[in-house]
Design a protein around this motif. Structure first.
Motif, PDB file in Angstrom:
ATOM      1  N   LEU A  20       0.803  -1.225   0.000  1.00 35.07           N
ATOM      2  CA  LEU A  20       0.000   0.000   0.000  1.00 35.07           C
ATOM      3  C   LEU A  20       0.834   1.271   0.000  1.00 35.07           C
ATOM      4  O   LEU A  20       0.367   2.309  -0.474  1.00 35.07           O
ATOM      5  N   ALA A  21       2.061   1.229   0.531  1.00 40.74           N
ATOM      6  CA  ALA A  21       2.870   2.449   0.576  1.00 40.74           C
ATOM      7  C   ALA A  21       4.320   2.107   0.858  1.00 40.74           C
ATOM      8  O   ALA A  21       4.634   1.037   1.391  1.00 40.74           O
ATOM      9  N   ARG A  22       5.184   3.037   0.503  1.00 41.56           N
ATOM     10  CA  ARG A  22       6.575   3.046   0.950  1.00 41.56           C
ATOM     11  C   ARG A  22       6.780   4.301   1.799  1.00 41.56           C
ATOM     12  O   ARG A  22       6.132   5.317   1.591  1.00 41.56           O
ATOM     13  N   ASN A  23       7.680   4.194   2.766  1.00 39.00           N
ATOM     14  CA  ASN A  23       8.000   5.323   3.651  1.00 39.00           C
ATOM     15  C   ASN A  23       6.758   5.729   4.448  1.00 39.00           C
ATOM     16  O   ASN A  23       5.883   4.922   4.698  1.00 39.00           O
ATOM     17  N   GLY A  24       6.713   6.981   4.893  1.00 30.30           N
ATOM     18  CA  GLY A  24       5.497   7.520   5.493  1.00 30.30           C
ATOM     19  C   GLY A  24       5.442   7.577   7.005  1.00 30.30           C
ATOM     20  O   GLY A  24       4.413   7.977   7.552  1.00 30.30           O
ATOM     21  N   ASN A  25       6.517   7.206   7.718  1.00 33.78           N
ATOM     22  CA  ASN A  25       6.530   7.287   9.175  1.00 33.78           C
ATOM     23  C   ASN A  25       7.495   8.378   9.621  1.00 33.78           C
ATOM     24  O   ASN A  25       8.502   8.636   8.966  1.00 33.78           O
ATOM     25  N   THR A  26       7.208   8.972  10.759  1.00 39.36           N
ATOM     26  CA  THR A  26       8.089   9.995  11.308  1.00 39.36           C
ATOM     27  C   THR A  26       8.452   9.665  12.750  1.00 39.36           C
ATOM     28  O   THR A  26       7.693   9.008  13.465  1.00 39.36           O
ATOM     29  N   ILE A  27       9.625  10.131  13.151  1.00 32.63           N
ATOM     30  CA  ILE A  27      10.073  10.026  14.535  1.00 32.63           C
ATOM     31  C   ILE A  27      10.038  11.433  15.125  1.00 32.63           C
ATOM     32  O   ILE A  27      10.627  12.365  14.563  1.00 32.63           O
ATOM     33  N   VAL A  28       9.323  11.570  16.219  1.00 32.52           N
ATOM     34  CA  VAL A  28       9.078  12.864  16.856  1.00 32.52           C
ATOM     35  C   VAL A  28       9.485  12.760  18.325  1.00 32.52           C
ATOM     36  O   VAL A  28       9.203  11.742  18.980  1.00 32.52           O
ATOM     37  N   THR A  53       0.737  21.016  16.764  1.00 33.65           N
ATOM     38  CA  THR A  53       0.200  21.427  18.059  1.00 33.65           C
ATOM     39  C   THR A  53       1.281  21.850  19.056  1.00 33.65           C
ATOM     40  O   THR A  53       0.963  22.280  20.173  1.00 33.65           O
ATOM     41  N   GLY A  54       2.546  21.709  18.668  1.00 36.94           N
ATOM     42  CA  GLY A  54       3.635  22.069  19.555  1.00 36.94           C
ATOM     43  C   GLY A  54       4.006  21.001  20.559  1.00 36.94           C
ATOM     44  O   GLY A  54       4.856  21.220  21.429  1.00 36.94           O
ATOM     45  N   ALA A  55       3.388  19.820  20.441  1.00 34.04           N
ATOM     46  CA  ALA A  55       3.670  18.741  21.390  1.00 34.04           C
ATOM     47  C   ALA A  55       5.003  18.075  21.117  1.00 34.04           C
ATOM     48  O   ALA A  55       5.577  17.444  22.008  1.00 34.04           O
ATOM     49  N   GLY A  56       5.506  18.169  19.887  1.00 28.71           N
ATOM     50  CA  GLY A  56       6.728  17.451  19.544  1.00 28.71           C
ATOM     51  C   GLY A  56       7.529  18.151  18.472  1.00 28.71           C
ATOM     52  O   GLY A  56       7.073  19.113  17.843  1.00 28.71           O
ATOM     53  N   ARG A  57       8.727  17.628  18.266  1.00 27.60           N
ATOM     54  CA  ARG A  57       9.617  18.130  17.226  1.00 27.60           C
ATOM     55  C   ARG A  57      10.006  16.980  16.309  1.00 27.60           C
ATOM     56  O   ARG A  57      10.431  15.912  16.776  1.00 27.60           O
ATOM     57  N   PHE A  58       9.865  17.184  15.022  1.00 24.47           N
ATOM     58  CA  PHE A  58      10.248  16.190  14.030  1.00 24.47           C
ATOM     59  C   PHE A  58      11.767  16.075  13.995  1.00 24.47           C
ATOM     60  O   PHE A  58      12.473  17.083  13.894  1.00 24.47           O
TER      61      PHE A  58
END
Length: 368
Positions: free
Chosen positions: A89-97, A198-203
Motif C-alpha cells: 500500500l505504501a513506501r515510507n510515510g513514518n516519522t520520529i518525533v 500542536t507544539g507537542a513534539g519536534r520532528f
C-alpha cells in the motif's frame, strides 16, 4: 466441485493513517464497484484489534503492518494464521518525533538527526541519574519498531535497556506526547505532523531516512479467502492498484487530502493531511513544512516483494521476536496474484523497489 465463495460484501479493515489512502480512495472513487466487488471499510482503533478481527474472521481483509503479517504466518506472539498478501500500500510515510524537552537536551540539530547525537544526549541524561526516556511504537511487530531499533543501535544504544519502548496506537501518539506519557514516538503520518503542529513534539527524522523507500503497509486477506473467492481477491487488488496510480498524480492530491479528511481525519487540519501526501511534515503556525527526503509513495509500493519482507523477518530474528527459520514466514507474499490483477490494466503499472535494506547489516555483538 468449486470452492464456495465468501459472503458479500467484503469487510476490509484499516487503521486511520495516510498510507491507508489506496483503500479509502478506491472506495471513494467507486473503484471497488467498478471492478465488480462490494466492499465495506471498517476503521479500527489500533493494530491489535485489527489483527484479532482479521485472524478470527470478523474482517475479510485489512490494511496491515508487513512484520505483523510475518508474525501471524510464523506463529510469533502465539497466534498463527495463514494470510494472502496481494499488494503493498505504501513506501515510507513514518516519522520520529521527540518532546520539545528531549529535543532541547540534544542541542541544535537539523533533521535527520544523527543517532550518535541522540545517544550522547541519553548518556548525559543517565549520568544525571535520570531514567531512560519512554518512546512509543505502534505495535511490537511493526516497521516502526524495527526501524527505530536499528536507528538506536546505529548510535550505540541498546533499545531494550537504554530506552523504554512501549506500544501506543497511531491515533493516540500525539495525545500521549502532549500528556507526558511518552517522550517520543515513531508512527505513521499524519500523526507525527499533528504533534508538530500542536507544539507537542519536534520532528527529528523520517523512517525513509533510515531505509530509503522501505516497504510499509500491505493489503492482507484472511485465511483461505484467496482459495474460496479468488475473483473477489483479484478485483479488490485491481481496484487498490488503480487507486494507487491515481494517488501518484500530483494534480489529484488536493482531492485526495479532502477525501482523507472526510473519511479518516475529521479532527485534523486539511493542511496537515496535504503535507503528508506531498512528502512534507506539517509545521507549527508561522513555520514552513519540512520536506522529507524519501516521501510516501503508493504505486511504487504496489507489487509485494518477498525479498523486502525478508528484511523485516531478519530484523525480527535479530531482536528475538521470531524463530531463526520458518518456512511459512514469507508465504503470504503473493506477487503472482498482483501480476494477475495488474494485467487488467493497459499499460501495466510499473512499480519500484526499496534501496538495499540496512536491516540486513550491522548485527549486534551477541549475534556475531
Amino acid at each position: 466441485m468449486p470452492a464456495p465463495t465468501i459472503e458479500r460484501p467484503l469487510r476490509v479493515g484499516y487503521v486511520p493513517l495516510t498510507d491507508a489512502a489506496p483503500l479509502l480512495l478506491a472506495d471513494a472513487l467507486g473503484l471497488f464497484a467498478r471492478h465488480g466487488v462490494p466492499v465495506v471499510l471498517s476503521a479500527e482503533a489500533g493494530w491489535a484489534a485489527l489483527r484479532d478481527k482479521l485472524a478470527f474472521g470478523a474482517l475479510h481483509a485489512a490494511h496491515l503492518l508487513g512484520p505483523l503479517a510475518i508474525a501471524l504466518a510464523a506463529g510469533a506472539g502465539g497466534l498463527r494464521r495463514r494470510l494472502t498478501i496481494t499488494t503493498g500500500l505504501a513506501r515510507n510515510g513514518n516519522t520520529i518525533v521527540l518532546s520539545p524537552a528531549l529535543a532541547a537536551a540534544i542541542g541544535p540539530f537539523a533533521p535527520p538527526l544523527d543517532p550518535r547525537r541522540f545517544a550522547e544526549a541519553l548518556h548525559a541524561r543517565a549520568e544525571e541519574g535520570l531514567p531512560p526516556p519512554t518512546l512509543a511504537v505502534v505495535f511490537p511487530f511493526s516497521s516502526h519498531n524495527y526501524l527505530l531499533r536499528h536507528w538506536l543501535a546505529a548510535g550505540g544504544l541498546d533499545p531494550d535497556h537504554d530506552v523504554r519502548l512501549v506500544v501506543v496506537p497511531p491515533p493516540r501518539v500525539a495525545r500521549a506526547l502532549t500528556e507526558g506519557a511518552i517522550e517520543g514516538f515513531c508512527a505513521g503520518e499524519p500523526w507525527g505532523s499533528q504533534a508538530v503542529v500542536t507544539g507537542a513534539g519536534r520532528f527529528v527524522l523520517a523512517t525513509g531516512d533510515i531505509w530509503r523507500d522501505h516497504p510499509e503497509k500491505v493489503l492482507a486477506f484472511g485465511e483461505s479467502i484467496a482459495e474460496r473467492d479468488e475473483e473477489a481477491v483479484l478485483s479488490v487488488t485491481a481496484a487498490v492498484i488503480e487507486a494507487a496510480a491515481w494517488l501518484e498524480d500530483p494534480a489529484n492530491r488536493p482531492s485526495a487530502a479532502r477525501i482523507l479528511q472526510e473519511r479518516a481525519f475529521s479532527e485534523l487540519p486539511l493542511s496537515t493531511i496535504t503535507a503528508a501526501l506531498e512528502g512534507r511534515v506539517a509545521a507549527a503556525p508561522g513555520f514552513s513544512p519540512q520536506p522529507i527526503a524519501a516521501p510516501m509513495r503508493f504505486l511504487a509500493a504496489s507489487r509485494p516483494r518477498r525479498e523486502e519482507a525478508a528484511a523485516w523477518f531478519s530484523a525480527m530474528r535479530r531482536w528475538g521476536h521470531a524463530a531463526a527459520a520458518d518456512a511459512e514466514a514469507l508465504a503470504p507474499w503473493r506477487p503472482d496474484l498482483w501480476d494477475r490483477a495488474a494485467a487488467r490494466f493497459s499499460p501495466r503499472p510499473v512499480t519500484g523497489r526499496a534501496s538495499p535494506s540496512p536491516l540486513l547489516q550491522m548485527p549486534l555483538e551477541s549475534d556475531a
